[in-house]
Design a protein around this motif. Structure first.
Motif, PDB file in Angstrom:
ATOM      1  N   LEU A 182       8.600  -4.710  31.404  1.00  0.00           N
ATOM      2  CA  LEU A 182       9.384  -5.796  31.756  1.00  0.00           C
ATOM      3  C   LEU A 182      10.453  -5.408  32.555  1.00  0.00           C
ATOM      4  N   LEU A 183      11.113  -6.002  33.547  1.00  0.00           N
ATOM      5  CA  LEU A 183      12.040  -5.501  34.330  1.00  0.00           C
ATOM      6  C   LEU A 183      13.298  -6.318  34.311  1.00  0.00           C
ATOM      7  N   LEU A 184      14.299  -5.815  34.034  1.00  0.00           N
ATOM      8  CA  LEU A 184      15.811  -6.532  33.900  1.00  0.00           C
ATOM      9  C   LEU A 184      16.910  -6.005  35.153  1.00  0.00           C
ATOM     10  N   MET A 185      17.636  -6.915  35.628  1.00  0.00           N
ATOM     11  CA  MET A 185      18.631  -6.574  36.588  1.00  0.00           C
ATOM     12  C   MET A 185      20.070  -6.574  35.867  1.00  0.00           C
ATOM     13  N   ASN A 186      20.656  -5.488  36.420  1.00  0.00           N
ATOM     14  CA  ASN A 186      22.117  -5.203  35.972  1.00  0.00           C
ATOM     15  C   ASN A 186      22.938  -6.308  36.367  1.00  0.00           C
ATOM     16  N   LEU A 192      17.562 -13.524  40.857  1.00  0.00           N
ATOM     17  CA  LEU A 192      16.548 -12.612  41.137  1.00  0.00           C
ATOM     18  C   LEU A 192      15.385 -12.974  40.308  1.00  0.00           C
ATOM     19  N   HIS A 193      14.135 -12.867  40.795  1.00  0.00           N
ATOM     20  CA  HIS A 193      12.818 -13.052  40.069  1.00  0.00           C
ATOM     21  C   HIS A 193      12.611 -11.921  39.396  1.00  0.00           C
ATOM     22  N   VAL A 194      13.210 -11.701  38.262  1.00  0.00           N
ATOM     23  CA  VAL A 194      13.016 -10.620  37.190  1.00  0.00           C
ATOM     24  C   VAL A 194      12.708 -11.308  35.621  1.00  0.00           C
ATOM     25  N   ASP A 195      12.755 -10.352  34.841  1.00  0.00           N
ATOM     26  CA  ASP A 195      12.626 -10.871  33.315  1.00  0.00           C
ATOM     27  C   ASP A 195      13.751 -11.193  32.579  1.00  0.00           C
ATOM     28  N   GLY A 196      14.815 -10.556  32.980  1.00  0.00           N
ATOM     29  CA  GLY A 196      16.209 -10.602  32.255  1.00  0.00           C
ATOM     30  C   GLY A 196      17.386 -10.231  33.160  1.00  0.00           C
ATOM     31  N   VAL A 197      18.254 -10.126  32.364  1.00  0.00           N
ATOM     32  CA  VAL A 197      19.599  -9.460  32.938  1.00  0.00           C
ATOM     33  C   VAL A 197      20.287  -8.699  31.884  1.00  0.00           C
ATOM     34  N   HIS A 198      20.683  -7.590  32.297  1.00  0.00           N
ATOM     35  CA  HIS A 198      21.748  -6.558  31.617  1.00  0.00           C
ATOM     36  C   HIS A 198      22.830  -6.441  31.887  1.00  0.00           C
ATOM     37  N   LYS A 229      15.665 -15.270  29.714  1.00  0.00           N
ATOM     38  CA  LYS A 229      14.666 -15.100  28.870  1.00  0.00           C
ATOM     39  C   LYS A 229      14.924 -13.670  28.093  1.00  0.00           C
ATOM     40  N   TRP A 230      15.426 -12.643  28.844  1.00  0.00           N
ATOM     41  CA  TRP A 230      15.877 -11.334  28.096  1.00  0.00           C
ATOM     42  C   TRP A 230      17.026 -11.089  28.485  1.00  0.00           C
ATOM     43  N   LEU A 231      18.027 -10.840  27.604  1.00  0.00           N
ATOM     44  CA  LEU A 231      19.515 -10.457  27.634  1.00  0.00           C
ATOM     45  C   LEU A 231      19.955  -9.225  26.967  1.00  0.00           C
ATOM     46  N   ALA A 232      20.442  -8.383  27.918  1.00  0.00           N
ATOM     47  CA  ALA A 232      20.924  -7.065  27.048  1.00  0.00           C
ATOM     48  C   ALA A 232      22.186  -6.623  27.550  1.00  0.00           C
ATOM     49  N   ALA A 233      22.954  -5.788  26.881  1.00  0.00           N
ATOM     50  CA  ALA A 233      24.191  -5.488  27.100  1.00  0.00           C
ATOM     51  C   ALA A 233      24.540  -3.994  26.914  1.00  0.00           C
ATOM     52  N   SER A 234      25.419  -3.557  27.735  1.00  0.00           N
ATOM     53  CA  SER A 234      26.041  -2.195  27.455  1.00  0.00           C
ATOM     54  C   SER A 234      27.297  -2.267  26.865  1.00  0.00           C
ATOM     55  N   CYS A 235      27.300  -1.370  25.597  1.00  0.00           N
ATOM     56  CA  CYS A 235      28.266  -1.189  24.884  1.00  0.00           C
ATOM     57  C   CYS A 235      28.991  -0.045  24.541  1.00  0.00           C
TER      58      CYS A 235
END
Length: 309
Positions: free
Chosen positions: A187-191, A200-206, A223-229
């Motif tokens: 999986l490739l996520l974009m910051n 952008l054509h990626v799997d999700g966002v960070h 689809k995929w959502l991550a976060a910096s904490c």
């Protein structure tokens, strides 16, 4: 009332399929699919209960298990604390010793089955790998080569943190990087600090910490959502808006910020225990830190240099 203590196993076979079973309709949350396990008896450790339950339910013997996630959930009629372990080494052939139907399913198929509400974070943790690589744009000329090196190491989750590149350069990189990740099953996520990250054509966002705290709810199209904490407040907000997983930093001192205060493993563990969310440890991580991170309640480790050295 103290929550009921339960040991749970995410049992994986040699091809990565996960074992689930159907709860009898006469039981609490009956008629739903579940990960095998059961109540921790007095004087038992969670690991002992896991081994006993999997032998009784499935007739398999646990050879090795490692912590995956611990979470608490309040049902209308019952509070539970689930101690979840990843079981990839076991002997015997699984069968429903209590007559319960069993299925081996691919991690991405877990969403096709209805589980008790408490199992949501377990499903996410079961689908996520142990390693999360962060691809930094400090040297644009090395981006593709570094991505290839990361993928060759078997990493299946990558964040492109391309904050300093103009959009056309980011787009050109993604045009080559995304197909490469797909060939490796990654999986490739974009910051989110990248211009037009959501397009952008990626799997999700960070999400950066600032972008995380600015959101009142999860964007519906991601689809995929991550976060910096970096704090309990940010972790709780991530959980509240439905983030899939978080990165908590800095755990250890880093080369780039050697004098900056670090959380340490004890505080990392304490913060992670406050949320029902898969959390990666970031900051000073090497591959050898994985088991320490898991013992502290983490999903695994995230790193920039750790997968390149």
């Amino acid at each position: 009332m103290k929550p009921l203590q339960v040991a749970v196993g995410v049992v994986k076979d040699t091809v990565g399929r996960i074992l689930i079973s159907l709860r009898d309709r006469s039981l609490h949350q009956g008629g739903l699919w579940e990960f095998p396990g059961g109540k921790i008896e007095p004087m038992e450790t969670a690991e002992q209960a896991l081994s006993r339950e999997l032998k009784e339910e499935l007739d398999i013997t646990v050879e090795a298990a490692c912590p995956l996630i611990t979470l608490e959930h309040q049902y209308p009629d019952l509070a539970v604390q689930l101690h979840v372990f990843l079981v990839e080494q076991f002997s015997g052939r699984a069968r429903g010793c209590e007559g319960q139907p069993l299925k081996w399913v691919a991690p991405d198929e877990l969403d096709d089955y209805v589980f008790p509400a408490a199992n949501g974070p377990i499903i996410m943790a079961a689908r996520l790998p142990a390693y999360y690589a962060i691809l930094d744009d400090a040297d644009e000329s090395k981006l593709l080569a570094n991505l290839q090196k990361i993928l060759n190491r078997g990493v299946k989750l990558v964040q492109a943190r391309l904050k300093s590149l103009p959009f056309f350069a980011v787009q050109a990189f993604i045009d080559r990087a995304y197909p490469l990740c797909k060939r490796h099953g990654a999986l490739l996520l974009m910051n989110s600090a990248v211009e037009r990250a959501y397009e952008l054509h990626v799997d999700g966002v960070h999400l950066t910490g600032r972008h995380l705290m600015a959101l009142e709810k999860r964007p519906g199209h991601i689809k995929w959502l991550a976060a910096s904490c970096h704090s309990l407040q940010e972790l709780r907000h991530a959980q509240a808006i439905g983030i899939d997983f978080a990165v908590l930093a800095p755990v250890l001192p880093t080369q780039t910020h050697p004098g900056a205060p670090a959380l340490g493993w004890q505080q990392f563990s304490e913060l992670v225990s406050e949320v029902n969310l898969p959390v990666y440890a970031l900051g000073g991580m090497s591959l050898s830190c994985l088991m320490t991170a898991r013992q502290a309640g983490g999903q695994g480790i995230a790193a920039i240099r750790g997968f390149l050295d």
